[in-house]
Design a protein around this motif. Sequence first.
Motif, short mmCIF file in Angstrom:
data_model
loop_
_atom_site.label_atom_id
_atom_site.label_comp_id
_atom_site.label_asym_id
_atom_site.label_seq_id
_atom_site.Cartn_x
_atom_site.Cartn_y
_atom_site.Cartn_z
N HIS A 56 0.91 -1.10 0.03
CA HIS A 56 -0.17 -0.01 0.20
C HIS A 56 0.83 1.30 0.04
N TRP A 57 0.44 2.08 -0.84
CA TRP A 57 1.20 3.57 -1.07
C TRP A 57 0.12 4.62 -0.91
N SER A 58 0.45 5.37 -0.13
CA SER A 58 -0.53 6.49 -0.11
C SER A 58 0.37 7.93 0.04
N VAL A 59 -0.30 9.04 -0.51
CA VAL A 59 0.60 10.23 -0.65
C VAL A 59 -0.43 11.42 -0.02
N ARG A 60 0.29 12.38 0.54
CA ARG A 60 -0.11 13.61 0.83
C ARG A 60 0.91 14.77 0.43
N VAL A 61 0.43 15.93 0.08
CA VAL A 61 1.31 16.98 -0.07
C VAL A 61 1.36 18.03 0.93
N ARG A 62 2.23 18.59 1.19
CA ARG A 62 2.31 19.81 2.11
C ARG A 62 2.45 21.01 1.18
N LYS A 63 1.52 21.97 1.47
CA LYS A 63 1.42 23.39 0.66
C LYS A 63 2.19 24.37 1.41
N ALA A 64 2.66 25.18 0.64
CA ALA A 64 3.52 26.25 1.10
C ALA A 64 2.60 27.29 1.86
N ASP A 65 3.07 27.86 2.95
CA ASP A 65 2.29 28.75 3.63
C ASP A 65 2.24 30.16 2.92
N ASN A 66 1.29 30.44 2.53
CA ASN A 66 0.83 31.86 1.99
C ASN A 66 2.02 32.19 0.81
N PRO A 67 1.90 31.38 -0.28
CA PRO A 67 2.81 31.71 -1.24
C PRO A 67 2.50 32.87 -1.73
N GLN A 68 3.62 33.55 -2.65
CA GLN A 68 3.31 34.93 -3.04
C GLN A 68 2.76 34.48 -4.50
N CYS A 69 1.58 35.25 -4.80
CA CYS A 69 0.85 35.14 -5.93
C CYS A 69 0.63 36.28 -6.73
N LEU A 70 0.58 36.40 -8.03
CA LEU A 70 0.78 37.84 -8.89
C LEU A 70 -0.61 38.53 -8.55
N LEU A 71 -1.46 37.79 -8.93
CA LEU A 71 -2.93 38.51 -8.79
C LEU A 71 -3.29 38.97 -7.56
N GLY A 72 -3.06 38.17 -6.42
CA GLY A 72 -3.27 38.49 -5.11
C GLY A 72 -2.21 39.84 -4.71
N ASP A 73 -1.23 39.74 -5.26
CA ASP A 73 -0.19 40.99 -4.78
C ASP A 73 -1.11 42.33 -5.75
N PHE A 74 -1.30 42.15 -6.85
CA PHE A 74 -1.89 43.29 -7.57
C PHE A 74 -2.96 43.79 -6.79
N LEU A 75 -3.83 42.89 -6.48
CA LEU A 75 -5.23 43.32 -5.89
C LEU A 75 -5.06 44.07 -4.61
N MET A 76 -4.23 43.56 -3.78
CA MET A 76 -3.89 43.86 -2.33
C MET A 76 -3.02 45.22 -2.50
N GLU A 77 -1.93 45.34 -3.40
CA GLU A 77 -1.69 46.63 -3.51
C GLU A 77 -2.41 47.82 -3.92
N PHE A 78 -3.28 47.33 -4.96
CA PHE A 78 -4.47 48.37 -5.41
C PHE A 78 -5.37 48.73 -4.45
N PHE A 79 -5.75 47.73 -3.50
CA PHE A 79 -6.80 48.00 -2.54
C PHE A 79 -6.14 48.94 -1.28
N LYS A 80 -4.89 48.72 -1.20
CA LYS A 80 -4.14 49.74 -0.05
C LYS A 80 -4.32 51.29 -0.31
N LEU A 81 -4.37 51.51 -1.78
CA LEU A 81 -4.71 52.83 -2.10
C LEU A 81 -5.77 53.61 -1.50
N CYS A 82 -7.03 52.57 -1.34
CA CYS A 82 -7.98 53.11 -0.79
C CYS A 82 -8.12 54.01 0.46
#
Length: 926
Positions: free
Chosen positions: A248-274
Amino acid sequence: MWKKVRLYGFGSLWGRFLLLCLLCSKITPYPFTDAFPLAMQDLLCMNNDFPPRAHCLVRWYGVHEFVVISPGANCEAVISESKCNLLLSSVSIALANTGCQVPLFVQIQQKWRKMYAGECQGPGVRADFEMVHLRKVPSQYNHLSGLMDIFKSKIGCPLTPLPPINIAIRFTYILQDWQQYSWPQQPPDFDALLAGEVGGVEFGKLPFGACEDPISELHLATTWPHLTEGIVVDNDVYSDLDPLQAPHWSVRVRKADNPQCLLGDFLMEFFKLCSRKESTDEILGKNSVEEESKENSDITQALSKLTEPTAVPIPKLSVSNMVHSARKHIRRHRRHDQSPINNDVLNSILQYLFPDSLGDKSDSNEAKATHSNPGGKNDQDKDTEDYNLFNLLKSAPSDSLTYRLALCICLVNFYHGGMRAVAHLWQEFVLEMRYRWENNYLIYGLAAGPPDLRCCLLHQKLQMLNCCIEHKRARDENRKESGRDRKDTTSCENGLLGPESGRQGGSGGSPGKSWDSWSDSEDEFYECLSDTEEMKEVPAEGAKGAKIKPEGRLQPHGKLTLLNSDEPLYIPVTQEPAPMTEDLLEEQSEVLAKLGTSAEGAHLRARMQSACLLSDMESFKAANPGCSLEDFVRWYSPRDYVEEEVTDETGQTVVRGNLSARMNIPGNMWVEAWETAKATPARRQRRLFDDTKEAERVLHYLAVQKPADLTRHLLPCILHAAILKVKEEESVEDIPSVRKAIQQVTSHTSKHLRHPIPDFKKLEDTINQLMVVETIIAQARSLKAKFGLGKGEKGEDTEGLEKFVGSLLEEPEVAVIGAGRGPAGSIIHKLFVSAQRLADSSDEAALLAPLEDDPNRLGGSEDRKPMGGGGGVPDFPPPAGREILLRTCVPRPAPYSKALPQRLFCVLMREEFRLAGAFSSDTSFF
């Protein structure tokens, strides 16, 4: 089901005893039968071995129901052995007195150690839960053989031979090095952006994807679920536990904590201008104040230059040329190193926003074509759900100027200087709007017609400005046509002008006022300028034989004729109602509401609302001389003209009509307006829509907007663009959970944006949800790339691998079909082999060093037998964790006692050695 109770303080022994009795009395006891308690049955059950996600006690002991007593704070931890024994004795007494068969655990030692001791009692049986926790693995217990010795010695079975011991083993391998597979995210081309080579492809799309690999680790668990002693060998010399041979084999993946994403950075920097407070002048500053004051002194002589006999053409002194000189002045005095946006980049942005500027903007046909279909979308595309998303979000269509402006503002804020760049671009945009208004150039990328109240306020303002330009162009065209007509026509013999007759400028009239001297003041507004002859009082019909000529006719209204004559009833050319934006409508509503409910207020309110009605009445009178109010009502409001069949004096049936009851009410506004209306065609009426005044109001509104105000206006468009981008990317990956999340985000965003005063904290939560969705899509792409699914090739095992990758995103642990021999297992094996070879090439000396020097080295069994055969580099690294489960059923404490379940769970890790034992005893005679 398990319950956790925090025990604050311990007090006296009787206090603890009463507390535990009260606690256990609330738990329904099992009936006293010869059957073992459910918890003792769980010790032998194999269905709960190595659960993917559960409480640590479930993993160590396999129990489904239990109660945990833990200290309320770290300072109250039960550390001393005497306190532990005292508390456990109280637990034993409480369980015996209440007959509760649910196991009761007490957390002892420091909380980080996760040490538990407990007990479970049944009719004539008892199970003691014990635990050992060390930081290092003792060398004699670093393998299955040593752990078997511990288990046998603990149960102390007097039988010979010993009953068989069931063994379950799980080794966990961690893959951290993904360098052999390139991360599929393509970074943006920063060189192209800075060099000014920016086109619609770059500015028209938001970036998407993670800047780093969102999958940090892959955990492979190889499991031997059913083994018995003697089948497998695992000691300090040799091991049979090859991960490739694990069933028997089973797999799980560990995801990076809060990886830097382009769209999220664009939106958050734009939102900060408000949340910023600075104005455009405060951000950019006022450069060269002294030189500006000197130039202003020259501008003050503009009026004298207009009256002096000079060869300077008047168009050179227009506002538009002054705007262009101001634009050049700003650029000339702003040093190159102080300019927030590079000139090449700025020109590229303006060309993207106004692609019609590359051609001849004076070409009316081309302007109208681009105006009607700015984005190149056909009607079928505009009927799609994504295109009409602006209606839900109150943003702007995805092919509009406002939408593209939002994308550009977001991009320059992130890449080209932040808020200073935003202020710079907005300043240039407002100047372009002023230039287009002064030169009658339609604004590219706006739908024709009045402001669309479904869109954001900024989009409505731009549409209002476009309406002003349209009206101004139409008025100028009428002037040109009227000027041509005056050259080709002569005045009528009686001095009266027909609807199609021309006018002779300068023939009579008031002295000093020629044809082109009429200005658009606040008092007189005309669609077409007229000479003084036309402004004379028109004699009434029948006076000295004069007859009023009809003017401003559009077309006959069916077969209807005037009630007082046999002349056909003509539909007049009327003025269009004044377009309004939502803030003007709200302002008008407030003014009307402040008039109150008094008779005078109601009368004033009615007169304010009847401006359009009065204009239509005057146009109708001019087109239908000799008409009556009934004629007007028949065309304007047919339901208010009631016709009925009656019998006249001759006995014939005729149709007669009368005004409706509401029209006959005394003081009716329609009657009053009809009496005051003069026969004036629409082209000579005062304009209902003052395009000059409204255009200046819009331009002033745009000029005073701060970057924060602009950001709040464009935030719906940016969220609209982000949702469309996420939808586009999800359609490629086809992730059901993401699709559902996008629908929820869209619904929540629509509810918040359509509120009169949006809650920006909730909008920030919306952005965070979009960032989560982007991360999930990036994780899916990362896994697909690692499992060879991102190349677009369809193989025999593609469908199974896609399902496997999808399950890794949704489930905590996924079984590998076929273990190491299946399609997914083969790929995982290759990943580990590549990582091992890479590690070997970078640190060959460390891999070839003797492994026996470190007795505490993890994966002792792996160290003793290299994976993959031979003495080369093993296919798998040493296991990061080993879990060994031993259980049997033997009589305790005497040979004649009941055969009861015994269990020992062993955890061997780099810095942890844990033994969790559950040992049952027969208490019938002991």
